[in-house]
Design a protein around this motif. Structure first.
Motif, mmCIF file in Angstrom:
data_model
loop_
_atom_site.group_PDB
_atom_site.id
_atom_site.type_symbol
_atom_site.label_atom_id
_atom_site.label_comp_id
_atom_site.label_asym_id
_atom_site.label_seq_id
_atom_site.Cartn_x
_atom_site.Cartn_y
_atom_site.Cartn_z
ATOM 1 N N ASN A 1 0.854 -1.187 0.000
ATOM 2 C CA ASN A 1 0.000 0.000 0.000
ATOM 3 C C ASN A 1 0.890 1.237 0.000
ATOM 4 O O ASN A 1 1.917 1.277 0.687
ATOM 5 C CB ASN A 1 -0.915 0.022 1.234
ATOM 6 N N ILE A 2 0.473 2.228 -0.776
ATOM 7 C CA ILE A 2 1.234 3.473 -0.864
ATOM 8 C C ILE A 2 0.356 4.618 -0.370
ATOM 9 O O ILE A 2 -0.756 4.827 -0.884
ATOM 10 C CB ILE A 2 1.678 3.734 -2.326
ATOM 11 N N ALA A 3 0.841 5.324 0.649
ATOM 12 C CA ALA A 3 0.110 6.459 1.215
ATOM 13 C C ALA A 3 0.762 7.740 0.724
ATOM 14 O O ALA A 3 1.983 7.900 0.845
ATOM 15 C CB ALA A 3 0.168 6.401 2.742
ATOM 16 N N ILE A 4 -0.053 8.643 0.172
ATOM 17 C CA ILE A 4 0.489 9.937 -0.271
ATOM 18 C C ILE A 4 -0.292 11.037 0.444
ATOM 19 O O ILE A 4 -1.496 11.198 0.225
ATOM 20 C CB ILE A 4 0.370 10.104 -1.804
ATOM 21 N N ASP A 5 0.385 11.753 1.328
ATOM 22 C CA ASP A 5 -0.262 12.822 2.081
ATOM 23 C C ASP A 5 0.381 14.161 1.750
ATOM 24 O O ASP A 5 1.503 14.219 1.242
ATOM 25 C CB ASP A 5 -0.134 12.546 3.594
ATOM 26 N N GLY A 6 -0.323 15.227 2.067
ATOM 27 C CA GLY A 6 0.236 16.558 1.850
ATOM 28 C C GLY A 6 -0.870 17.585 1.756
ATOM 29 O O GLY A 6 -2.053 17.260 1.833
ATOM 30 N N TYR A 7 -0.448 18.854 1.580
ATOM 31 C CA TYR A 7 -1.400 19.960 1.500
ATOM 32 C C TYR A 7 -2.232 19.891 0.214
ATOM 33 O O TYR A 7 -1.918 19.107 -0.689
ATOM 34 C CB TYR A 7 -0.634 21.291 1.546
ATOM 35 N N SER A 8 -3.259 20.746 0.158
ATOM 36 C CA SER A 8 -4.115 20.814 -1.038
ATOM 37 C C SER A 8 -3.297 21.260 -2.248
ATOM 38 O O SER A 8 -2.384 22.075 -2.120
ATOM 39 C CB SER A 8 -5.214 21.863 -0.833
ATOM 40 N N SER A 9 -3.661 20.732 -3.400
ATOM 41 C CA SER A 9 -3.074 21.163 -4.683
ATOM 42 C C SER A 9 -1.559 21.026 -4.762
ATOM 43 O O SER A 9 -0.881 21.888 -5.307
ATOM 44 C CB SER A 9 -3.455 22.619 -4.992
ATOM 45 N N CYS A 10 -1.048 19.952 -4.222
ATOM 46 C CA CYS A 10 0.388 19.665 -4.357
ATOM 47 C C CYS A 10 0.652 18.686 -5.494
ATOM 48 O O CYS A 10 1.793 18.285 -5.703
ATOM 49 C CB CYS A 10 0.932 19.019 -3.089
ATOM 50 N N GLY A 11 -0.397 18.236 -6.138
ATOM 51 C CA GLY A 11 -0.214 17.243 -7.195
ATOM 52 C C GLY A 11 -0.217 15.818 -6.673
ATOM 53 O O GLY A 11 0.282 14.908 -7.334
ATOM 54 N N LYS A 12 -0.809 15.615 -5.512
ATOM 55 C CA LYS A 12 -0.856 14.256 -4.937
ATOM 56 C C LYS A 12 -1.611 13.307 -5.865
ATOM 57 O O LYS A 12 -1.184 12.185 -6.101
ATOM 58 C CB LYS A 12 -1.562 14.261 -3.571
ATOM 59 N N GLY A 13 -2.739 13.794 -6.375
ATOM 60 C CA GLY A 13 -3.581 12.954 -7.227
ATOM 61 C C GLY A 13 -2.878 12.567 -8.520
ATOM 62 O O GLY A 13 -2.964 11.414 -8.964
ATOM 63 N N THR A 14 -2.167 13.522 -9.084
ATOM 64 C CA THR A 14 -1.444 13.252 -10.342
ATOM 65 C C THR A 14 -0.425 12.143 -10.138
ATOM 66 O O THR A 14 -0.348 11.194 -10.927
ATOM 67 C CB THR A 14 -0.722 14.543 -10.804
ATOM 68 N N LEU A 15 0.340 12.260 -9.070
ATOM 69 C CA LEU A 15 1.356 11.235 -8.801
ATOM 70 C C LEU A 15 0.699 9.903 -8.444
ATOM 71 O O LEU A 15 1.106 8.844 -8.938
ATOM 72 C CB LEU A 15 2.279 11.683 -7.654
ATOM 73 N N ALA A 16 -0.326 9.961 -7.609
ATOM 74 C CA ALA A 16 -0.978 8.721 -7.166
ATOM 75 C C ALA A 16 -1.560 7.961 -8.362
ATOM 76 O O ALA A 16 -1.404 6.744 -8.475
ATOM 77 C CB ALA A 16 -2.078 9.046 -6.156
ATOM 78 N N LYS A 17 -2.191 8.703 -9.276
ATOM 79 C CA LYS A 17 -2.778 8.069 -10.469
ATOM 80 C C LYS A 17 -1.707 7.441 -11.336
ATOM 81 O O LYS A 17 -1.864 6.320 -11.827
ATOM 82 C CB LYS A 17 -3.505 9.125 -11.315
ATOM 83 N N ALA A 18 -0.596 8.159 -11.526
ATOM 84 C CA ALA A 18 0.483 7.654 -12.388
ATOM 85 C C ALA A 18 1.095 6.393 -11.784
ATOM 86 O O ALA A 18 1.369 5.415 -12.499
ATOM 87 C CB ALA A 18 1.548 8.738 -12.576
ATOM 88 N N LEU A 19 1.284 6.387 -10.472
ATOM 89 C CA LEU A 19 1.866 5.203 -9.814
ATOM 90 C C LEU A 19 0.900 4.019 -9.920
ATOM 91 O O LEU A 19 1.314 2.897 -10.238
ATOM 92 C CB LEU A 19 2.164 5.492 -8.334
ATOM 93 N N ALA A 20 -0.379 4.283 -9.669
ATOM 94 C CA ALA A 20 -1.372 3.197 -9.711
ATOM 95 C C ALA A 20 -1.424 2.587 -11.109
ATOM 96 O O ALA A 20 -1.486 1.361 -11.264
ATOM 97 C CB ALA A 20 -2.747 3.726 -9.297
ATOM 98 N N LYS A 21 -1.358 3.434 -12.112
ATOM 99 C CA LYS A 21 -1.432 2.945 -13.500
ATOM 100 C C LYS A 21 -0.211 2.082 -13.814
ATOM 101 O O LYS A 21 -0.330 0.977 -14.367
ATOM 102 C CB LYS A 21 -1.492 4.151 -14.440
#
Ligand code: DC
Length: 227
Positions: A6-26
């Motif tokens: 499992n990979i946890a990605i935390d951080g402030y709003s609009s840091c690009g967490k979703g972009t990285l998380a999606k790319a890793l998941a793919k």
């Protein structure tokens, strides 16, 4: 066959967490879960039903009628559902953004969302982004990443995103909203945004997507091998 983590990605709003998380998941063939979308879906429900989000008891009561879930769209990307209906687009507007931190600090809301998040991650193979994923949801996650970027870079990114959607917002409004959310997210009593020593810090103020992805993939490979 590699073991799943499992990979946890935390951080402030609009840091690009979703972009990285999606790319890793793919790249890994993992499930991507945007935990912020779940809090946004709850907020949307409260707003639609006219529930005062500053009234914790009213929110907790209304929460009984809320079912949040995920479904895959035609491109196999996960989208959040509210009582069975996809609300992926509605949850991204500024009305929801302006109230979601108030809703996300309510204990009953967090308890319900965290239970769902933990159930989704129980078989591993999940990349989840949020504020408390590595501290509360998956304290045993094999890889924890804390993402950060300067406030200016973050405001510009979110502004460009909303403009592209056709929203009528100003950069000042966005910057104010980000500061407001940062303050609440980091100072609330329930599961505040915080980092422990087992996180890897990724500051992407000056990194492009490819550089960020390469850095994170190196950490993923090490985590899979258990080093
Ligand atoms: O990541 P986001 O901006 O979509 O998150 C929306 C809000 O939800 C944000 O203000 C903080 C809250 N949130 C949270 O409290 N815990 C999470 N795991 C994810 C988001």
């Amino acid at each position: 066959m590699h073991r799943k983590i499992n990979i946890a990605i935390d951080g402030y709003s609009s840091c690009g967490k979703g972009t990285l998380a999606k790319a890793l998941a793919k790249a890994l063939g993992y499930v991507f879960i945007d935990s912020g979308a779940m809090y946004r879906a709850v907020t949307l429900y409260m707003q639609r039903e006219g529930v005062n989000v500053d009234d914790e008891d009213a929110v907790s009561l209304a929460l009984e009628h809320v079912v949040v879930g995920f479904q895959n769209n035609a491109e196999q990307q996960s989208e959040v559902t509210l009582n069975g209906v996809c609300v992926e687009s509605e949850i991204r507007n500024i009305e929801v953004a302006s109230k979601v931190s108030e809703v996300a600090k309510i204990g009953a809301v967090r308890t319900k969302m965290v239970a769902l998040q933990q159930a989704i991650g129980s078989n591993k193979g999940v990349v989840m982004d949020g504020r408390d994923i590595g501290t509360v949801v998956f304290p045993d996650a094999e890889l924890k990443i804390f993402m950060t970027a300067s406030q200016e870079v973050r405001a510009q990114r979110r502004f460009a995103e909303l403009l592209a959607k056709g929203d009528d917002v100003t950069l000042e409004e966005i910057a104010k909203n980000l500061q407001h959310r940062d303050a609440i997210d980091a100072s609330r009593e329930n599961s505040p945004l915080t980092m422990t020593a087992d996180y890897r810090v990724l500051d992407n103020s000056d990194l492009d997507r490819d550089a960020q992805f390469a850095l994170a993939m190196g950490w993923v490979e090490a985590a899979i091998q258990g080093v």
